[in-house]
Scaffold this active site. Structure first.
Site, PDB file in Angstrom:
ATOM      1  N   ASP A  80       0.843  -1.197   0.000  1.00 56.01           N
ATOM      2  CA  ASP A  80       0.000   0.000   0.000  1.00 56.01           C
ATOM      3  C   ASP A  80       0.882   1.253   0.000  1.00 56.01           C
ATOM      4  O   ASP A  80       1.817   1.359   0.811  1.00 56.01           O
ATOM      5  CB  ASP A  80      -0.862  -0.064   1.280  1.00 56.01           C
ATOM      6  CG  ASP A  80      -1.938   0.987   1.324  1.00 56.01           C
ATOM      7  OD1 ASP A  80      -2.453   1.362   0.256  1.00 56.01           O
ATOM      8  OD2 ASP A  80      -2.277   1.424   2.443  1.00 56.01           O
ATOM      9  N   HIS A  81       0.620   2.181  -0.881  1.00 51.22           N
ATOM     10  CA  HIS A  81       1.348   3.457  -0.941  1.00 51.22           C
ATOM     11  C   HIS A  81       2.870   3.304  -1.032  1.00 51.22           C
ATOM     12  O   HIS A  81       3.606   3.946  -0.280  1.00 51.22           O
ATOM     13  CB  HIS A  81       1.024   4.356   0.268  1.00 51.22           C
ATOM     14  CG  HIS A  81      -0.388   4.840   0.288  1.00 51.22           C
ATOM     15  ND1 HIS A  81      -0.854   5.858  -0.530  1.00 51.22           N
ATOM     16  CD2 HIS A  81      -1.456   4.441   1.013  1.00 51.22           C
ATOM     17  CE1 HIS A  81      -2.143   6.058  -0.296  1.00 51.22           C
ATOM     18  NE2 HIS A  81      -2.543   5.203   0.632  1.00 51.22           N
ATOM     19  N   ASP A 102       2.494   4.937  -5.415  1.00 49.59           N
ATOM     20  CA  ASP A 102       1.802   6.186  -5.128  1.00 49.59           C
ATOM     21  C   ASP A 102       2.689   7.371  -5.507  1.00 49.59           C
ATOM     22  O   ASP A 102       3.520   7.818  -4.729  1.00 49.59           O
ATOM     23  CB  ASP A 102       1.424   6.221  -3.641  1.00 49.59           C
ATOM     24  CG  ASP A 102       0.795   7.546  -3.238  1.00 49.59           C
ATOM     25  OD1 ASP A 102       0.597   8.411  -4.123  1.00 49.59           O
ATOM     26  OD2 ASP A 102       0.498   7.721  -2.045  1.00 49.59           O
ATOM     27  N   GLU A 132      -1.836   6.077  -8.593  1.00 51.42           N
ATOM     28  CA  GLU A 132      -2.716   7.111  -8.021  1.00 51.42           C
ATOM     29  C   GLU A 132      -2.524   8.428  -8.725  1.00 51.42           C
ATOM     30  O   GLU A 132      -1.412   8.855  -9.009  1.00 51.42           O
ATOM     31  CB  GLU A 132      -2.456   7.280  -6.513  1.00 51.42           C
ATOM     32  CG  GLU A 132      -3.328   8.385  -5.903  1.00 51.42           C
ATOM     33  CD  GLU A 132      -3.412   8.370  -4.374  1.00 51.42           C
ATOM     34  OE1 GLU A 132      -3.098   7.332  -3.766  1.00 51.42           O
ATOM     35  OE2 GLU A 132      -3.801   9.405  -3.813  1.00 51.42           O
ATOM     36  N   GLY A 177      -6.955   8.655   7.772  1.00 47.79           N
ATOM     37  CA  GLY A 177      -6.939   8.939   9.198  1.00 47.79           C
ATOM     38  C   GLY A 177      -8.316   9.046   9.822  1.00 47.79           C
ATOM     39  O   GLY A 177      -9.340   8.780   9.187  1.00 47.79           O
ATOM     40  N   HIS A 207      -9.308   5.194  -1.514  1.00 40.83           N
ATOM     41  CA  HIS A 207      -8.497   5.229  -0.286  1.00 40.83           C
ATOM     42  C   HIS A 207      -9.200   6.101   0.754  1.00 40.83           C
ATOM     43  O   HIS A 207     -10.160   6.794   0.460  1.00 40.83           O
ATOM     44  CB  HIS A 207      -7.124   5.850  -0.588  1.00 40.83           C
ATOM     45  CG  HIS A 207      -6.198   4.907  -1.275  1.00 40.83           C
ATOM     46  ND1 HIS A 207      -5.070   4.400  -0.667  1.00 40.83           N
ATOM     47  CD2 HIS A 207      -6.242   4.349  -2.509  1.00 40.83           C
ATOM     48  CE1 HIS A 207      -4.454   3.593  -1.519  1.00 40.83           C
ATOM     49  NE2 HIS A 207      -5.140   3.545  -2.642  1.00 40.83           N
ATOM     50  N   SER A 210     -12.241   4.800   5.681  1.00 39.82           N
ATOM     51  CA  SER A 210     -12.750   4.322   6.969  1.00 39.82           C
ATOM     52  C   SER A 210     -14.001   5.105   7.357  1.00 39.82           C
ATOM     53  O   SER A 210     -14.144   6.281   7.023  1.00 39.82           O
ATOM     54  CB  SER A 210     -11.680   4.487   8.061  1.00 39.82           C
ATOM     55  OG  SER A 210     -10.823   3.365   8.056  1.00 39.82           O
ATOM     56  N   THR A 254      -7.704   2.813   9.314  1.00 39.33           N
ATOM     57  CA  THR A 254      -8.062   3.514  10.554  1.00 39.33           C
ATOM     58  C   THR A 254      -9.123   2.773  11.380  1.00 39.33           C
ATOM     59  O   THR A 254      -8.995   2.665  12.604  1.00 39.33           O
ATOM     60  CB  THR A 254      -8.545   4.941  10.203  1.00 39.33           C
ATOM     61  OG1 THR A 254      -7.457   5.623   9.575  1.00 39.33           O
ATOM     62  CG2 THR A 254      -8.998   5.699  11.426  1.00 39.33           C
TER      63      THR A 254
HETATM   64  P1  13P Z   1      -8.280   5.089   6.244  1.00 45.63           P
HETATM   65  O1  13P Z   1      -7.311   5.925   7.013  1.00 45.63           O
HETATM   66  O2  13P Z   1      -9.536   5.852   5.961  1.00 45.63           O
HETATM   67  O3  13P Z   1      -8.547   3.789   6.878  1.00 45.63           O
HETATM   68  O4  13P Z   1      -7.606   4.789   4.806  1.00 45.63           O
HETATM   69  C1  13P Z   1      -6.841   3.672   4.599  1.00 45.63           C
HETATM   70  C2  13P Z   1      -6.122   3.705   3.304  1.00 45.63           C
HETATM   71  O5  13P Z   1      -6.428   4.423   2.380  1.00 45.63           O
HETATM   72  C3  13P Z   1      -4.986   2.783   3.169  1.00 45.63           C
HETATM   73  O6  13P Z   1      -4.340   2.942   1.952  1.00 45.63           O
HETATM   74  O1  G3H Z   2      -3.285   4.793   3.642  1.00 47.08           O
HETATM   75  C1  G3H Z   2      -2.420   4.394   4.271  1.00 47.08           C
HETATM   76  C2  G3H Z   2      -2.204   3.791   5.549  1.00 47.08           C
HETATM   77  O2  G3H Z   2      -3.299   3.935   6.381  1.00 47.08           O
HETATM   78  C3  G3H Z   2      -0.927   4.369   6.052  1.00 47.08           C
HETATM   79  O3  G3H Z   2      -0.604   3.783   7.196  1.00 47.08           O
HETATM   80  O4  G3H Z   2       0.625   4.559   9.162  1.00 47.08           O
HETATM   81  O5  G3H Z   2       1.101   2.362   8.106  1.00 47.08           O
HETATM   82  O6  G3H Z   2       1.839   4.470   6.970  1.00 47.08           O
HETATM   83  P1  G3H Z   2       0.846   3.820   7.896  1.00 47.08           P
HETATM   84 ZN    ZN Z   3      -4.453   5.018   1.273  1.00 52.27          ZN
END
Ligand code: 13P
Ligand code: G3H
Ligand code: ZN
Length: 306
Positions: A80-81, A102, A132, A177, A207, A210, A254
């Site tokens: 992820d990212h 990303d 992205e 977040g 993305h 949450s 989150t």
């Molecule tokens: P949230 O912080 O909304 O859970 O997003 C998670 C996310 O986009 C992980 O890539």
């Molecule tokens: O979208 C991304 C994740 O929620 C980032 O989480 O705190 O592990 O970098 P991290």
């Molecule tokens: Zn994300």
């Protein structure tokens, strides 16, 4: 076992999305897998760059391979990212099935160039690439942006044509977040529709999705926490997007953190003499499993799609 290619099409045809759940410890991972078992769902097991470092790269594959064997579900290990070609390459070489590059913070041409490089490397090894375009507002550890910049639909078309990415994460108003909106959630449905018109064949990713359940926030605050004004995206909006849009993957991190911490805080307050962390963790795993199963059933609509 159904593969990732299958879900790209099936999710769209049958109006559901595949959940991408972030984990960075064994408890969260077990909770996610148990939740998917309860709902009989596919899922992405997502590891962020900082999660990668936290777990330790040599542990990720053996742990994930073990849970995949145990649960026998379509669970796809996803980076992820990833913010550089190097980290994407590392994940691909380790055996990840899917990576996100990303480059959203880069100028357009640079984002195109690095994405192309990741796609070329990944496709040689049969690995799937999410890219992205557009910037999500919000702050979350490594993933931060002060202001959101919605995805430009015309640019999205050019981006996809030039890079050959397999899916595209779009910025339409969500953010990472626990503090997503000052007042009501505002999702740019018109921009999303236009993106879908410009790139009708490309599966999209959401993305920062949450929902920040207020029952978790309340439990955290009642047990020594201090989360003021935490707010997420309404589950009804997410479920509409899951069923009616070209979005085929929705990311959640989150909510799992809130679920975990609510459970741990409550347990510790109620059991001040307990020193065996397993007792607290067992409950956290159960709570995450319950949350994931419900999310799959009622929001992502992917129950029984494994
Ligand atoms: P949230 O912080 O909304 O859970 O997003 C998670 C996310 O986009 C992980 O890539
Ligand atoms: O979208 C991304 C994740 O929620 C980032 O989480 O705190 O592990 O970098 P991290
Ligand atoms: Zn994300």
């Amino acid at each position: 076992m159904k593969n990732l290619q299958f879900y790209l099409k099936d999710a769209r045809d049958k109006n559901y999305v595949v959940g991408a759940y972030n984990f960075s410890n064994l408890e969260t991972l077990k909770g996610i897998c148990q939740g998917c078992k309860l709902s009989n769902s596919p899922a992405f097991l997502a590891v962020s760059e900082s999660g990668f470092e936290y777990i330790g790269e040599r542990y990720i594959l053996p742990i994930v391979e073990s849970v995949k064997k145990e649960y026998n579900l379509p669970l796809f290990l996803h980076l992820d990212h990833g913010k550089s070609f190097e980290i994407c390459k590392k994940a691909i070489d380790l055996g990840f099935e899917s990576v996100m590059f990303d480059g959203s913070a880069l100028p357009f041409d640079e984002n195109v160039n690095v994405t192309k490089k990741v796609v070329a490397y990944a496709h040689k090894k049969g690995v799937f690439v999410e890219a992205e375009l557009g910037v999500l507002a919000g702050i979350e550890d490594n993933v931060s942006a002060k202001e959101s910049l919605f995805t430009n639909p015309q640019k999205a078309k050019e981006f996809v044509q030039k890079t050959g990415c397999d899916s595209l994460a779009v910025a339409i108003g969500t953010s990472h977040g626990a503090y997503k909106y000052k007042s009501k959630a505002k999702i740019e449905f018109d921009i999303l529709k236009e993106i879908e018109k410009q790139i009708p064949k490309i599966p999209l990713v959401l993305h920062g999705a949450s929902s920040v359940p207020q029952n978790f926030v309340k439990i955290i605050n009642q047990n020594g926490g201090n989360l003021i004004g935490a707010k997420g995206t309404d589950s009804k909006i997410l479920s509409k997007l899951a069923q009616e849009s070209h979005i085929y993957k929705i990311n959640t991190d989150t909510d799992l953190r809130l679920c975990y911490m609510a459970s741990i805080r409550k347990f510790l307050k109620e059991n001040p003499a307990e020193i065996d962390m397993r007792e607290a963790n067992k409950i956290a795993i159960q709570q995450i499993a319950k949350f994931v199963a419900e999310k799959n059933e009622k929001v992502f609509m992917c129950a029984n799609k494994a």
